[in-house]
Structures are given as structure tokens and as C-alpha cells.
Design an enzyme around this catalytic site. Structure first.
Site, short mmCIF file in Angstrom:
data_model
loop_
_atom_site.label_atom_id
_atom_site.label_comp_id
_atom_site.label_asym_id
_atom_site.label_seq_id
_atom_site.Cartn_x
_atom_site.Cartn_y
_atom_site.Cartn_z
CB SER A 1 15.65 -3.14 -5.51
OG SER A 1 14.26 -3.05 -5.43
CG ASP B 1 11.57 -2.14 -8.36
OD1 ASP B 1 11.04 -3.16 -8.84
OD2 ASP B 1 12.17 -2.15 -7.27
CG ASP C 1 14.08 -6.01 -8.13
OD1 ASP C 1 13.59 -4.86 -8.08
OD2 ASP C 1 14.24 -6.72 -7.12
CG ASP D 1 11.30 -5.69 -5.53
OD1 ASP D 1 11.40 -4.67 -6.24
OD2 ASP D 1 12.00 -5.85 -4.50
#
Length: 584
Positions: free
Chosen positions: A145, A302, A304, A306
Site C-alpha cells: 500500500s 497511493d 495500490d 486504495d
């Protein structure tokens, strides 16, 4: 085994050709390094496995990932579920992420379990969406992440599209714990498994389905939106680049500028360092581009995709960062009003927030008759409440937490930076057509519901000594204030304070109630969290992070005036930190 014994066992079993073998040799006479890498086994935290890449039981590497995957495969085989449903695999731009994902596919194939895998990086929300769309039994995303480049991670999901929790997490953890790091893994060659249909590549069809879902989340008609609103977007080198570009174009936005240097996949995160849009420093290049093109809103996701955060241009031309509570409040107010006006707000709507998220979103929901429930920190807990709410006949209207993460729809059971980014752009265009900025809209919310001041602090305490000090600090606050209980909430939702005890420390500031979640509280499961409520409605919470070596503090106050709210929050924060520093 102790740390030294684990180290020697790994040194004996890792082939000399593996680069990790050289890493082990280099640390052999470094007792501190051996202790850090082998003092414990990497375990499921707030978001699955997460740690620094390197040799050791406490790190992310092919052996810890292989063992975890084999354990999950064995759990699935023993679950009694239909294993033909398979598992969905995805990964981000980090070092070793693709390697881990492809290895996981080989391990599932070796255990007779089909995998659906993306051929290149995809955002976490698309993985969650794909699990439900394919009917898969589970899913894994290889991502750390927003963590620094040294980290990697392993987010595990179940059939509902949410991160694992409860009995499933416990069962997987137990299955993993029974396995050795060496010799337990069953694998089948990737290409062979693909030819047999045990590994299936996902691609354009799934991408299109996810993008159509995001576009279908539009809240207002095109006539109500100024699509020429100037925007800047950056994916911080991550998985948001392609889908966000498509969504912005197909939604009709005509004035979006992209931070070209950060649209490039880069596991070094060379232009940003710490790829966390929660940190305003991550907006440096977006601010520069924004000033050049006159952007009103800057949007960042960010690696990924999310998490999503924004900065908004103020009347002086400076960019002001909005935190997760503020962004969440804007989205809640915008969506609730939009759906209410259109007559599509479900009669039994529910909003889920974490126990350390501020109460402004809750106040807005109450205006529209939207039920509010709380969950432990982390989206595995937040979205884990959606299925139980659905059993009661509720539709999840929105879910969020203070750390810039939200799920605007139950179709994705995790933070969805792509959908949230589209909604932010739409909201900016909607208010622009009314002659307002997002800061104006936020001010309107404050005028109606009160000004919310907040201060968040993270105390970084690394390694074994840090972990031990965090424990001492938590123990100190439990010992000093654990018995304070002079407030209750009636069945009608009215807060009653029957005594303000006074005294030293936090009691001097009007502490009337301490909530300790260590054994659970009401419908919230057990967790190492403390919450302290004061006589004026201010409160703060503290908890050790589940993914990083940090002790986190969240301080909130609501007052009639903005200055008073922030002053009170700062006062409480300073008092808390002074007491924290007294604990050695």
C-alpha cells in the site's frame, strides 16, 4: 526456537544461489540484526502480512510468502467450500510483487486450486471487485500500500471481497502456523498450469467491468457539473495511473493534468520517497503542476490506489491539504444530498466508520436518517461490518476512516481511491458551477454541524525496544485512567454526565469516561485501543499500529468557533504527549 536458532535453521536451508543467503551470511555476527529479523514470525496484522523485504522470519520474502500461500491453500481445501471457484491474484509496482503473485498462482495450482491473475499491476479496489464478479472464494494482492519502498505486503480477502477477519483469519493463521518455511510448499510450473486452465489471466473484460462500476457511481447529471474544472492527478508511480486516466476521460472531464513523472511505474518511488498521499509532502510535484495550470483540486492515490487524498486551492492561491475526516465529510454530505434529492437514498442506509475517525460524518448522516455503526481500525474491520448490516436489511451508503480511505459503494469492500477520486472531481465540478470551491462547501458543513479541530500524532518506536515501550505506555494510561466512568448514553442516544471528577493529569482537563477495547466493547471486538472522553465532547484515542512500528494518537474537539476547536484539540494533544514522554 529463539532468534539465533531460527537464523541458523534458515542459513542451513536456504540455497547458496539465493541472494538471501548472502544477506544471512552478512548478519551472522550481528546479534542485533539477527534479533530484528528472527525475533518473531511475520503475522497477519491490520491488513495481512506486511514487512520489510529481506531474509528472516519477520520479513517479506519468497519463504514467508510461500508458507503463507500454502497455508491458505490448505485452509481452503479444508473449508468445505467449492474450490473450483478459485482465487483472484493481483499485485502493485513494488519490488518482488509480481514475483510473489506468480509464485502464489503456482502454489495454488500445485494444490489443485485455480487462480485468476492479472498480467500487470492493478489497483486494490479492482481486486476486491473482481473477487465478487468472478465468484471467487478468496483473493490476494501483493502490495504494501502506502509504505516506504523497503516494504512489501500480502493483503488477503475472502469471498465477500473484504479483507479476512474473524474465524477465516484465525483459521488461515492457524493453518500457516503449522507449516515449516522449507519443504512444505507444493507448486506447479506457471505455464504448465496455465495450459491446464488452473491459471487464468484476467484482463480487458474485468477492467471494463470495474470501470463501468466506477462511472456508474456518478451522483449528478452532466447538466449540473462544470466538466472544465481544472484538476491535477498523480498516482505516485502506482496502479492508479491507467484506470484514473480512463475514468476522468470517459466521465467527461476536459481539464485534467497529470504529473507525468509520477505516471511512470517505479518501485523506487524516486520522485516522492514516501508514497503516502496522507503526507502532504507527497503533493510537492502536483502542487508545482497545479500552480502552472491553475488547478483548483489536486488528487493523489497511493501505489495500490486504495487511498486517495486531495489538496484544494484557497483564495490566496495556496494549496490546502484536506485530511481523511474532512474529505469523508465532503463526500458524505455531497452523496447524501444528491441521493436524497434524486430520491434514491435507500430507506435503510448505514454508514460505517472506524472508532478513531471523527464524528463530523456521523452528524451529517444523522441529518439524513442514515444509521451509523463503528468498527475497529482497518478496512478489513470496516467492510467486515457490511455483510452483517446487509443481513439486517441495510444498504451500506458509505464507509471510511480518518486515514484518507473510503468505500463509496458496497460493490468494492475495501478503500477505493479510483471511485473516490472520480467523485471528488465530480463534486468539484458541481460546486464550481454553483460558484463555490470545495473549501466553501466544507465551511458550509462546519457552519451547520460545528467546527471540528483535530490533531493526529504517531510516535515511531522501532524494533524490540520500541515494541516494549509502546506496551509500557499503554499500560500506564490503563493504570492511571482505566476506571474513569462518569458518563453514559441513554437508549435514546442522549449523553448524560453525572460527575466531572477532576484531579491531576487528564482528569484536570475534564476526563469523564475511559473506554478500553482490550476485551471488546459493546459490538466492537477486542483490540488494544484506549479512548478517553471529556466533559465538553472532546476525545482522544490511542492504539499501536498493526502494520508499522508506531503508537498512534487521535485527538478531536468540536466547538462553535474554528479557533476554539483547534485550540482545545491542541491543548489535549500537548497534555497527552507530555504524559507519554514521562513513560520511559
Amino acid at each position: 526456537m529463539n532468534a539465533k536458532e531460527r537464523f541458523l535453521y534458515w542459513k542451513e536451508n536456504i540455497p547458496s544461489s539465493d541472494p538471501l543467503a548472502a544477506e544471512l551470511s552478512a548478519m551472522e555476527n550481528d546479534e542485533a540484526a539477527v534479533g530484528e529479523r528472527f525475533y518473531q514470525e511475520i503475522a497477519f496484522g491490520t491488513a495481512g502480512l506486511r514487512g520489510v523485504y529481506g531474509a528472516g522470519t519477520a520479513c517479506m520474502n519468497a519463504y514467508t510468502v510461500g508458507r503463507a500461500t500454502q497455508g491458505i491453500a490448505e485452509y481452503i481445501l479444508q473449508s468445505g467450500e467449492d474450490i473450483s471457484r478459485g482465487v483472484v491474484l493481483a499485485y502493485d509496482c513494488r519490488y518482488h510483487s509480481q514475483e510473489f503473485a506468480f509464485a502464489a498462482a503456482e502454489i495454488f495450482a500445485g494444490n489443485g486450486i485455480k487462480s485468476f491473475i492479472f498480467p500487470s499491476m492493478r489497483p486494490t479496489p479492482e481486486l476486491s471487485f473482481a473477487i465478487r464478479r468472478t465468484g471467487a472464494l478468496s483473493g490476494i494482492n501483493m502490495t504494501a500500500s502506502h509504505n516506504p519502498k523497503e516494504y512489501n505486503g500480502y493483503k488477503v480477502y475472502w469471498e465477500d471481497g473484504a479483507q479476512i477477519s474473524g474465524a477465516v483469519a484465525d483459521g488461515m493463521s492457524a493453518a500457516i502456523g503449522k507449516l515449516d518455511f522449507f519443504g512444505a510448499v507444493k507448486k506447479e510450473d506457471f505455464e504448465t498450469a496455465k495450459e491446464k486452465g488452473m491459471i487464468v489471466l484476467l484482463g480487458e473484460e474485468m477492467d471494463r467491468a470495474y470501470l463501468d462500476f466506477v462511472l456508474g457511481m456518478a451522483q449528478r447529471s452532466p447538466e449540473e457539473i462544470d466538466f472544465d474544472v481544472p484538476l491535477v492527478y498523480t498516482p505516485l508511480h502506482g496502479a492508479g495511473a491507467v484506470p484514473m486516466g480512463i475514468v476522468m476521460k470517459e466521465r467527461g472531464f476536459t481539464n485534467v493534468s497529470y504529473v507525468a513523472e509520477q505516471m511512470i511505474e517505479d518501485p523506487e518511488f524516486s520522485t516522492v520517497g514516501y508514497p503516502n498521499p496522507e503526507d502532504p509532502r507527497g503533493f510537492a510535484m502536483a502542487e508545482k503542476l497545479g500552480a502552472e495550470v491553475g488547478a483548483e483540486v489536486l488528487i493523489a492515490t497511493d501505489p495500490d490506489a486504495d487511498r486517495m487524498a486531495i489538496e484544494v486551492r484557497d483564495p490566496e492561491g495556496r494549496y490546502q491539504f484536506l485530511n481523511g475526516n474532512q474529505t469523508g465529510a465532503l463526500l458524505i454530505a455531497y452523496m447524501a444530498e444528491s441521493q436524497s434529492v434524486r430520491g434514491i437514498l435507500p430507506e435503510k442506509s448505514v454508514m460505517v466508520k472506524s472508532i478513531v475517525t471523527g464524528d463530523l460524518g456521523k452528524s451529517i448522516c444523522e441529518k439524513y436518517g442514515i444509521r451509523v455503526v463503528e468498527a475497529l481500525t482497518g478496512f478489513k474491520n470496516i467492510c467486515g461490518r457490511i455483510p452483517e448490516m446487509e443481513k439486517e436489511g441495510y444498504t451500506c451508503f458509505f464507509a471510511y476512516e480518518e486515514s484518507i480511505g473510503c468505500a463509496p459503494s458496497p460493490e468494492v469492500r475495501d478503500k477505493d481511491g479510483i471511485c473516490a477520486g472520480m467523485l471528488i472531481a465530480e463534486m468539484a465540478g458541481y460546486y464550481r458551477k454553483k460558484g463555490k470551491s470545495l473549501l466553501d462547501a466544507l465551511e458550509d458543513i462546519y457552519k451547520e454541524f460545528g467546527y471540528y479541530g483535530e490533531v493526529h500524532t504517531s510516535l515511531v518506536l522501532e524494533g524490540i525496544p520500541g515494541k516494549e515501550r509502546i506496551a509500557r505506555i499503554m499500560d500506564h494510561f490503563r493504570k492511571e485512567y482505566g476506571d474513569v466512568d462518569h458518563m453514559e448514553e441513554t437508549p435514546e442516544g442522549v449523553t448524560v454526565i453525572w460527575e466531572v471528577p477532576g484531579g491531576e493529569g487528564l482528569l484536570e482537563y475534564g476526563l469523564v469516561k475511559t473506554i478500553d477495547y482490550i476485551d471488546g466493547y459493546k459490538d466492537i471486538p477486542a483490540s488494544n485501543v484506549l479512548k478517553f472522553i471529556f466533559d465538553d465532547g472532546s476525545w482522544f484515542a490511542m492504539r499501536p499500529s498493526g502494520t508499522e512500528p508506531k503508537l498512534k494518537f487521535y485527538v478531536y474537539s468540536v466547538q462553535d468557533l474554528k479557533e476554539d476547536a483547534q485550540e482545545r484539540a491542541q491543548e489535549l494533544h500537548d497534555a497527552v504527549m507530555e504524559e507519554v514522554e514521562s513513560v520511559e
